[in-house]
Scaffold this active site. Sequence first.
Site, short mmCIF file in Angstrom:
data_model
loop_
_atom_site.label_atom_id
_atom_site.label_comp_id
_atom_site.label_asym_id
_atom_site.label_seq_id
_atom_site.Cartn_x
_atom_site.Cartn_y
_atom_site.Cartn_z
N HIS A 1 32.83 48.52 46.46
CA HIS A 1 32.06 47.72 45.47
C HIS A 1 32.73 46.49 45.43
O HIS A 1 34.01 46.25 46.05
CB HIS A 1 32.23 48.74 44.37
CG HIS A 1 31.42 49.61 44.16
ND1 HIS A 1 31.34 50.56 43.00
CD2 HIS A 1 30.85 50.66 45.12
CE1 HIS A 1 30.58 51.44 43.09
NE2 HIS A 1 30.34 51.77 44.38
N GLU B 1 33.98 44.93 43.06
CA GLU B 1 35.28 44.53 42.39
C GLU B 1 36.34 45.18 43.23
O GLU B 1 37.44 44.71 43.10
CB GLU B 1 35.20 45.49 40.81
CG GLU B 1 34.14 44.93 40.16
CD GLU B 1 32.60 45.50 40.12
OE1 GLU B 1 32.08 45.37 39.13
OE2 GLU B 1 32.67 45.95 41.34
N CYS C 1 31.27 49.96 37.21
CA CYS C 1 31.35 51.30 37.21
C CYS C 1 32.63 52.08 36.68
O CYS C 1 33.60 51.42 36.96
CB CYS C 1 30.79 51.90 38.65
SG CYS C 1 32.05 51.96 39.86
N CYS D 1 35.32 51.17 39.42
CA CYS D 1 36.07 49.76 39.28
C CYS D 1 36.83 49.72 38.13
O CYS D 1 37.59 48.96 38.35
CB CYS D 1 34.78 48.90 39.43
SG CYS D 1 33.90 49.25 41.12
#
Length: 155
Positions: free
Chosen positions: A52, A54, A82, A85
């Site tokens: 992801h 992040e 999420c 993250c």
Amino acid sequence: MDAEALMRLAIEQARLGIAGGESPFGCVVSLDGQVIARAHNCVRSAIDITAHAEITALRQACRQTGQVHLPGAIVAATCEPCPMCLAALQWARVETVYCGASTADAARAGFRALRTLAGDLGDGESEINLVPGILSAECVALFDEWQVRNRSAAN
């Protein structure tokens, strides 16, 4: 650098990801007033479900500083993080996370895996300052850009 300037850099990263066939999420990390990492989702290209924006930005930031903890770091993410993250941001000891789009915005765009709200995680002892709604309209528009690109690619 202020919240909006950081978010504009994160939006730019998300657009780079969209152009490369990735999902519409971008992130930047700033420390001591300097941007030390910029990333977008790389899940497909890296064949890594954890890639992801992040997580990818945190990996870059940690390599840049040579440290696993980033106290005082400021993060701008185009969407509310999420749970995975958010946990990584917590463990990295990031100070502030500016968020653009919300989990609900992501769900409307088809990202339904984000059912837990970032603000609901933990037991209230998180030291991360979550600041929602930074350039939210521009961040939500990234979902539309992504959907248009996906429709065009399918034709």
